[in-house]
Design a protein around this motif. Structure first.
Motif, mmCIF file in Angstrom:
data_model
loop_
_atom_site.group_PDB
_atom_site.id
_atom_site.type_symbol
_atom_site.label_atom_id
_atom_site.label_comp_id
_atom_site.label_asym_id
_atom_site.label_seq_id
_atom_site.Cartn_x
_atom_site.Cartn_y
_atom_site.Cartn_z
ATOM 1 N N GLN A 1 80.085 -27.067 -35.604
ATOM 2 C CA GLN A 1 79.392 -27.977 -35.201
ATOM 3 C C GLN A 1 78.390 -28.824 -35.992
ATOM 4 O O GLN A 1 77.701 -30.008 -34.817
ATOM 5 C CB GLN A 1 78.126 -26.865 -34.016
ATOM 6 N N ILE A 2 77.309 -28.487 -36.706
ATOM 7 C CA ILE A 2 77.131 -29.580 -36.979
ATOM 8 C C ILE A 2 77.238 -30.844 -38.046
ATOM 9 O O ILE A 2 77.099 -32.372 -38.443
ATOM 10 C CB ILE A 2 75.975 -29.042 -38.404
ATOM 11 N N ALA A 3 78.754 -30.461 -38.586
ATOM 12 C CA ALA A 3 80.016 -31.269 -39.380
ATOM 13 C C ALA A 3 80.384 -32.593 -37.972
ATOM 14 O O ALA A 3 80.383 -33.339 -38.383
ATOM 15 C CB ALA A 3 80.781 -30.394 -39.462
ATOM 16 N N GLU A 4 80.420 -31.909 -36.695
ATOM 17 C CA GLU A 4 80.655 -32.824 -35.867
ATOM 18 C C GLU A 4 79.797 -33.758 -35.237
ATOM 19 O O GLU A 4 80.055 -34.770 -34.688
ATOM 20 C CB GLU A 4 81.033 -31.798 -34.748
ATOM 21 N N LEU A 5 78.495 -33.776 -36.017
ATOM 22 C CA LEU A 5 77.415 -34.399 -35.339
ATOM 23 C C LEU A 5 77.360 -35.571 -36.286
ATOM 24 O O LEU A 5 77.317 -36.610 -36.006
ATOM 25 C CB LEU A 5 76.114 -33.204 -35.301
ATOM 26 N N ASP A 6 78.173 -35.621 -37.459
ATOM 27 C CA ASP A 6 78.728 -37.028 -38.549
ATOM 28 C C ASP A 6 79.823 -37.755 -38.517
ATOM 29 O O ASP A 6 80.958 -36.417 -39.035
ATOM 30 C CB ASP A 6 77.303 -36.648 -39.885
ATOM 31 N N HIS A 7 79.545 -38.759 -39.012
ATOM 32 C CA HIS A 7 81.598 -39.155 -38.830
ATOM 33 C C HIS A 7 82.183 -38.669 -39.922
ATOM 34 O O HIS A 7 83.203 -39.353 -40.675
ATOM 35 C CB HIS A 7 81.459 -40.233 -38.480
ATOM 36 N N HIS A 8 80.942 -38.658 -40.937
ATOM 37 C CA HIS A 8 82.031 -38.429 -42.716
ATOM 38 C C HIS A 8 82.529 -36.755 -42.694
ATOM 39 O O HIS A 8 82.688 -36.767 -43.202
ATOM 40 C CB HIS A 8 80.728 -38.524 -43.589
ATOM 41 N N THR A 9 81.721 -36.396 -41.894
ATOM 42 C CA THR A 9 81.885 -34.932 -41.621
ATOM 43 C C THR A 9 82.397 -34.192 -40.731
ATOM 44 O O THR A 9 83.266 -32.877 -41.025
ATOM 45 C CB THR A 9 80.294 -33.567 -41.879
ATOM 46 N N ARG A 10 82.842 -34.875 -39.713
ATOM 47 C CA ARG A 10 83.624 -34.180 -38.665
ATOM 48 C C ARG A 10 85.006 -34.077 -38.539
ATOM 49 O O ARG A 10 85.325 -33.016 -38.266
ATOM 50 C CB ARG A 10 83.385 -35.584 -37.881
ATOM 51 N N ASP A 11 86.220 -34.172 -39.933
ATOM 52 C CA ASP A 11 86.902 -33.979 -40.298
ATOM 53 C C ASP A 11 87.045 -32.824 -41.211
ATOM 54 O O ASP A 11 88.411 -31.966 -41.329
ATOM 55 C CB ASP A 11 87.912 -35.019 -41.376
ATOM 56 N N PHE A 12 86.316 -32.010 -41.315
ATOM 57 C CA PHE A 12 86.154 -30.789 -41.547
ATOM 58 C C PHE A 12 86.556 -29.705 -40.999
ATOM 59 O O PHE A 12 86.382 -29.361 -40.110
ATOM 60 C CB PHE A 12 84.779 -30.647 -42.752
ATOM 61 N N THR A 13 87.602 -28.844 -41.758
ATOM 62 C CA THR A 13 88.323 -27.981 -40.581
ATOM 63 C C THR A 13 86.770 -26.477 -40.365
ATOM 64 O O THR A 13 87.089 -26.446 -41.230
ATOM 65 C CB THR A 13 89.712 -27.578 -40.683
#
Length: 972
Positions: A464-476
Motif C-alpha cells: 500500500q505504501i509502494a502504491e502511493l509513489d509513482h516511483h515504487t508502484r510497480d514493485f510487486t
C-alpha cells in the motif's frame, strides 16, 4: 525494613502444585538464605492448570489456583515480617485465549468488531484475503479440517439457561453465538411451540417479540459508538427474556428440540448443514490449527495460537490490564515488576515510560508527612546481541540477566578448546554449515513455515505504501514479500525501536546492516526494492509531509519490529540451538555460540560498564527460560579443557551404541548430530551418585522427554507441526537402550566413570561462577532450587518440584557456624569430601548473601577494581575487588581446573601450594597493612611482599576451600 531496591532475589514458579501457602511456608528459609526479594512468576488468573502462568486470562484477578486473596495477603505479610519484598512478573504483551475463561475474548467472538474489546487485541479485521475472512477473526483451534470435524459431530450447539445464550462447544472451547443469529436458532423452537402450546397466544407472542428483537439488533460489523452501545444494550435484553422464556411451559422442551436439529448426526447431512450455516454467520471462522501459519489474522505470542497479542499502545488497554497491578502497588504489597517479552510491544519505550510514570505516581509515601516516595524496581526481559546496548533513556533498572548468564559462562570455557571441539563436531556429525548460515536458514524456515501470515500482513502494508509513489508502484507483492523476508532473515538483533518521532542511530545501523546483507545474498534481485524497504523502515519516505502517509509508513516500521523479534527467537533459541552442538553449554538464551569463550578483560569491562550504567540490573545464571541449568553448563564447559579425552569417549560410545541405531529411509536414526547432542546432554546431567533402578528409570524418562522436544525443535527429522513417529520412536528407543542397567550395557558404566571425573570439575566451576555472580555489580537472582546442585534441562524439566524442606534442613546445619567466630576446619573439609551432595553450594550461597545483606552499600555503591595477578597459574584465577568507604572485599574464583590439578587427579579435596605454586594477587599499596578475613573459613590473611608489591598468595587463600571471599573493614 524492606530494602528500597533488591539486594538478592529468588525466583519462585507458582502453579497449582506450589501455592501462596507453600510460598509463605518457605519465607523463613529464604530470609535465612539471605534473600531480600521474592521474585514471583505471574500470579494473575491464567488458563486452568497452567504450569507457568504466562497465559493470563484476567489481568484483574489473582489466579485462584494459587490461593485466595486472603492467602496472598498472608504470603505478603510473611515477607514483610521478614523485611522482604515481592517482585511480580507481569505479562503486558498477550493473553491466553480459547477455552472458556477469557471474558474479553468471548465477548469479541460474540460481537466481533462491535465488541468493546475488539480493539484490545491486535487483530487485522480486514486482511488482504477479505473474501475468506469477510471481517472475521480466524480461530485455528480444530484438530482436523473443518468439514471433517463438523461431520463427526465434534462441534455441538448448547444453551445456557442462566445466561440466556447459545454457544457452540468444541471440546474445551466455548464459541458464543451472535445474538442476531438467535433468529436462525429459535425458528424451529417457535415452530415447535406453536404445535405444543397452540392455545397460549400471550406466551407465543413473547417468543415472536423475542425473535423480532434479535432480528433488529445492529449487526456485529456495526462499529460506530452509538450502534455498538445500542447492540450491547438490546442483546442483553434479548438474553434476559430468553432466559425467562426457557423456564415457561414448553420453553426448555422447544430449545431442546432445536438443539437436536442443529446437532444432528453426521449422516443427516441435510439437517447437519444447519449448524454450518449458523457458524458461517458468526464473527469468527473456525479452522484447522495448521491453517494459522498462513492465514491467521491476529498477532500471537510467537507462533502459539492460544496466546493473542494485546495493543498496549492504546490507553484503554493499558488501563484495563494494569488496574490490579496498580492497586497492589498502592497498597504497598509489591516492590518491583519484571516485564515479560517487551519486544512484542508496538512501542516498548512508550510502554516503559507510561508504566514507570504511573507506578511512581501511585507509590505509597514513607516516613513523615511529605516524605519522599521510595524507588520501585523495574526490569525487562530483554535479550541483547553481543554488540547491542540497552538504551539508557529507558526508565528501567536493567534486564533480567540472560546476557550475564552467557558472559559468566564463557569465562569458564577454555579458548584453546574451540578448534579441536569444532573439528570433532564436524567430523562426528558430518555437518559443515557454519552458525551464521544455519541461523539464516532457520529464520527463512520460521518465516515460511510458522510466521508466514504475519509476513503477509507486513507485505500488504508495504504494498500500500509502494502504491502511493509513482516511483515504487510497480514493485510487486511477491517481490516485496521476498525482500522483506530476506531483510528479516538478515536482521542482526531481535528488534529495533523506531517510532513515528524517532529513528535512533542504533536503529539506523541495524536496518542498514540487514539491508546490505540482504542485497549481498540476493545479487540478482533489483537493489532498489531493498532500498525501498530500508527507506520505509527508517521513515525516509515523507510523501511531501502528508501526515496520513507518514503515519502509514511509521505504522509499518513499528509492526515490522514486532515481527523480527519472534523470528529471531524461534530461529535461534528454538531451532539452531537444537542443531548446532560444538559445545552445548553455549546454546543458551541470551548467548551467541559464535563467541566461544570470554576473556577476563572482557568480563571485567562488562562488569564495570554495568556498574556505571545499570548497577541494579538482574544477574541470572539459571532461569525458567534456560535451555540447561547453570550446573549442567558448568560441567559441559569442562570439555573445552579436555577435548582429546572427549574425542576418545565419543568414538568409544559410538562403537558401543552402533547396534542401537536404526535405519529409516536410508538414513540413521538418531542422526549423528542428535546422537552427539545426546552424549553432551548425558554428560551434563548424569547423576554423580549411584542410582537405584527407580531413579535410573526416572532419569531415563527425563532424557527421553528432553530428546523428543529437542528433535522436534530442530525441525530436521521431525517437528511439532509435522511429527515423524518413526524417527521419534527410534530416538526414544536409543535413549532407552543407553540408559538401562545390566552387564549387557557397558556404555552406562563408561558414562558413569567419565562423569565422576569431569563432574567434580564441573562442581568446582559452579562454585566459582556462583561466587562471581554474587559479588559483581548487579542484583543476583537464584532460580528456585539452584542454591543446591541442580542438573535440569529446558522446561518442563526445570519446573520440577523443589525439595525446600531438605534445603532448609541443610541450611539449619550451617546456622551454628554462622554464629561462631571461627567455624571448625573439619566442616569445610566435610563439604569438600562430599562435594556431590550440594552442601558446599548452599554454604557459598548463604554465606555470601548474608554478607551482602549486612554490607549493602559495599555491593550497591562500591567501586569495582581489577587486581594484577602474578605467578605460575595466574590465568586460572579470576579476582574482583569491591571497595566502599574504606571497606574492601576480594572474591577469588579459580577456573580451568582440569589443567590446574596434577595429572587427572580430579578428586583432589583441596588445592594448596603444590597446585598454585607462586600464583599471587597483587594489592594496592594502601592494603599493605590490612588484615583480610575469609568469610568462608574465617581464616585471617595479611599481605606479603613480592617484587615490591603487596600480595596475597593463592596457595594460602585456597588451601582449605576452592573459593575465597576476603573482607577487610575500614580502618578505624
Amino acid at each position: 525494613m524492606i530494602p528500597a531496591l533488591p539486594l538478592a532475589t529468588y525466583r519462585l514458579q507458582f502453579n497449582s502444585a506450589f501455592t501462596f501457602n507453600d510460598a509463605r511456608a518457605i519465607v523463613p528459609y529464604l530470609h535465612e538464605l539471605g534473600i531480600s526479594h521474592c521474585y514471583a512468576s505471574p500470579l494473575l488468573k491464567a488458563r486452568s492448570h497452567s504450569s507457568h502462568g504466562y497465559d493470563i486470562v484476567d489481568h484483574n484477578a489473582l489466579n485462584p489456583e494459587l490461593g485466595s486473596a486472603e492467602e496472598f495477603q498472608l504470603f505478603v505479610e510473611a515477607l514483610q515480617d521478614h523485611d522482604m519484598g515481592l517482585i511480580l512478573d507481569i505479562v503486558p504483551n498477550h493473553m491466553g485465549i480459547g477455552g472458556s475463561d477469557n471474558h474479553w475474548w468471548l465477548d469479541l467472538l460474540e460481537n466481533g468488531p462491535a465488541s468493546p474489546y475488539a480493539d484490545y487485541f491486535d487483530i487485522d479485521w480486514h486482511p488482504q484475503a477479505a473474501r475468506i475472512f469477510n471481517g472475521k477473526v480466524l480461530l485455528p483451534i480444530l484438530g482436523d479440517y473443518y468439514g471433517n470435524v463438523l461431520d463427526r459431530g465434534e462441534i455441538q450447539l448448547t444453551f445456557s439457561k442462566e445466561e440466556g445464550s447459545f454457544a457452540a462447544r468444541y471440546y474445551e472451547h466455548l464459541l458464543p453465538m451472535d445474538p442476531q443469529s438467535y433468529v436462525q436458532i429459535l425458528a424451529p423452537a417457535v415452530a415447535h411451540l406453536k404445535e405444543t402450546q397452540a392455545g397460549k397466544a400471550a406466551l407465543l407472542g413473547r417468543w415472536e417479540q423475542l425473535m423480532a428483537g434479535c432480528r433488529q439488533l445492529p449487526g456485529w460489523k456495526a462499529v460506530g459508538h452509538r450502534l455498538r452501545a445500542l447492540r450491547l444494550d438490546r442483546q442483553a435484553a434479548c438474553k434476559r427474556e430468553l432466559g425467562l422464556l426457557s423456564q415457561e411451559p414448553g420453553g426448555q422442551e422447544a430449545i431442546d428440540h432445536t438443539l437436536a436439529l442443529f446437532n444432528a448426526p453426521g449422516q443427516g447431512r441435510v439437517l447437519y448443514k444447519m449448524l454450518h450455516r449458523l457458524l458461517e454467520k458468526q464473527a469468527y471462522r473456525l479452522a484447522f490449527w495448521q491453517v494459522a501459519a498462513d492465514e491467521i489474522n491476529y498477532r500471537r505470542f510467537f507462533n502459539i495460537n492460544s496466546l493473542a497479542g494485546l495493543r498496549q499502545e492504546k490507553s484503554e488497554v493499558f488501563e484495563a490490564t494494569h488496574r490490579l497491578l496498580f492497586s497492589l502497588i498502592e497498597q504497598g504489597l509489591i516492590q518491583g515488576v519484571r516485564i515479560d517479552h517487551p519486544d512484542g510491544l508496538f512501542d516498548p519505550q512508550g510502554y516503559y515510560d507510561r508504566l514507570s510514570s504511573e507506578i511512581h505516581r501511585r507509590l505509597p509515601k514513607v516516613g513523615p508527612a511529605g516524605g519522599t516516595k521510595r524507588d520501585f524496581y523495574i526490569v525487562a526481559e530483554k535479550i541483547l546481541a553481543i554488540h547491542e546496548d540497552l538504551p539508557q533513556e529507558w526508565p528501567l533498572h536493567g534486564t533480567t540477566g540472560y546476557g550475564f548468564a552467557s558472559l559468566l559462562n564463557g569465562l569458564f570455557i577454555k579458548p584453546e578448546g574451540e578448534r579441536p571441539l569444532s573439528r570433532l563436531c564436524r567430523l562426528y556429525t558430518g555437518q559443515k554449515i557454519d552458525y551464521a548460515e544455519n541461523l539464516h536458514g532457520a529464520k527463512r524456515l520460521i518465516i515460511k513455515a510458522q510466521l508466514a501470515s504475519e509476513l503477509t500482513v507486513l507485505t500488504n502494508m508495504l504494498r500500500q505504501i509502494a502504491e502511493l509513489d509513482h516511483h515504487t508502484r510497480d514493485f510487486t507483492r511477491t517481490g516485496l514479500r521476498e525482500a522483506l523476508a530476506e531483510v528479516v532473515a538478515c536482521f542482526p538483533v531481535y528488534r529495533t525501536y523506531v517510532t513515528s518521532g524517532r529513528v535512533g542511530p542504533d536503529d539506523r545501523r541495524h536496518v542498514e546492516w540487514a539491508v546490505a546483507e540482504a542485497k549481498q545474498r540476493n545479487p540478482v534481485t533489483d537493489p532498489t526494492v531493498f532500498d525501498f524497504v530500508r527507506d520505509s523502515l527508517l521513515l525516509v519516505r515523507t510523501f511531501g509531509n502528508r501526515r496520513a502517509m507518514q503515519e502509514k509508513v511509521a505504522r509499518f516500521a513499528m509492526k515490522f519490529q514486532q515481527y523480527t523479534a519472534p523470528v529471531m527467537a524461534k530461529a535461534q533459541e528454538d531451532t539452531v540451538f537444537y542443531r548446532h552442538f560444538c559445545l552445548l553449554s553455549l546454546n543458551e538464551v541470551g548467548g551467541d555460540p559464535r563467541y566461544f569463550s570470554v576473556s577476563r578483560p572482557t568480563f571485567h569491562q562488562a562488569n564495570q560498564k554495568r556498574q556505571q550504567l545499570w548497577p541494579y540490573a538482574m544477574l541470572a545464571t539459571s532461569t525458567h527460560d534456560s535451555k540447561r541449568s547453570e550446573d549442567v553448563r558448568a560441567r559441559i564447559n569442562v570439555l573445552s579443557e579436555v577435548p582429546d579425552l572427549w574425542k576418545q569417549r565419543c568414538r568409544r560410545w559410538q562403537r558401543l551404541n552402533r547396534r542401537h541405531v536404526r535405519r529409516l529411509n536410508g538414513d540413521v536414526a538418531p542422526s549423528r548430530n542428535d546422537e552427539y547432542q545426546l552424549y553432551q546432554t548425558l554428560l551434563g546431567t548424569f547423576p554423580l551418585s549411584s542410582l537405584t533402578e527407580a531413579e535410573l528409570d526416572r532419569y531415563r524418562q527425563r532424557i527421553e522427554g528432553y530428546m523428543l522436544k529437542a528433535v522436534r525443535e530442530a525441525k530436521v527429522h521431525t517437528s511439532w507441526l509435522k511429527p515423524v513417529p518413526a524417527y521419534e520412536e527410534a530416538v526414544s528407543s536409543f535413549v532407552g537402550a543407553l540408559l538401562h542397567s545390566g552387564p549387557a550395557n557397558p556404555f552406562l558404566a563408561d558414562l558413569g566413570d567419565f562423569v565422576q571425573g569431569v563432574g567434580r570439575l564441573g562442581l568446582l566451576n559452579s562454585l566459582s561462577q556462583l561466587l562471581l555472580k554474587l559479588t559483581v555489580p548487579g542484583v543476583p537472582d537464584i532460580y528456585q532450587g539452584n542454591e543446591l546442585w541442580n542438573f535440569s534441562l529446558v522446561d518442563p524439566d526445570n519446573r520440577r518440584p523443589v525439595d525446600f524442606s531438605g534445603a532448609a534442613k541443610v541450611l539449619d546445619q550451617f546456622s551454628a557456624l554462622f554464629d561462631e567466630e571461627v567455624p571448625p576446619a573439619p566442616t569445610l573439609a566435610s563439604l569438600l569430601a562430599t562435594l556431590e551432595d550440594g552442601r558446599a553450594k548452599l554454604f557459598v550461597t548463604s554465606q555470601t548473601l548474608r554478607f551482602r545483606k549486612s554490607h549493602p552499600n559495599l555491593f550497591s555503591q562500591g567501586s569495582y577494581e581489577v587486581l594484577p595477578l602474578l605467578g605460575d597459574h595466574e590465568r586460572h584465577l579470576c579476582v574482583i575487588a569491591r571497595s566502599w568507604a574504606g571497606e574492601q572485599l576480594l572474591a577469588i574464583a579459580p577456573r580451568f581446573f582440569a589443567s590446574l590439578l596434577p595429572g587427572e587427579d580430579w578428586q583432589a579435596p583441596a588445592m594448596g601450594e603444590t597446585t598454585w605454586g607462586t600464583t599471587a594477587i597483587g594489592l594496592p599499596a594502601s592494603s599493605q597493612s590490612r588484615t583480610y578475613v575469609d568469610i568462608f573459613s574465617q581464616e585471617r590473611h595479611t599481605p606479603a611482599r613480592q617484587d615490591n608489591l603487596a600480595v596475597l598468595t593463592a596457595a594460602s587463600l585456597l588451601r582449605t576451600f576452592p573459593v575465597a571471599l576476603l573482607y577487610s573493614a575500614a580502618p578505624s
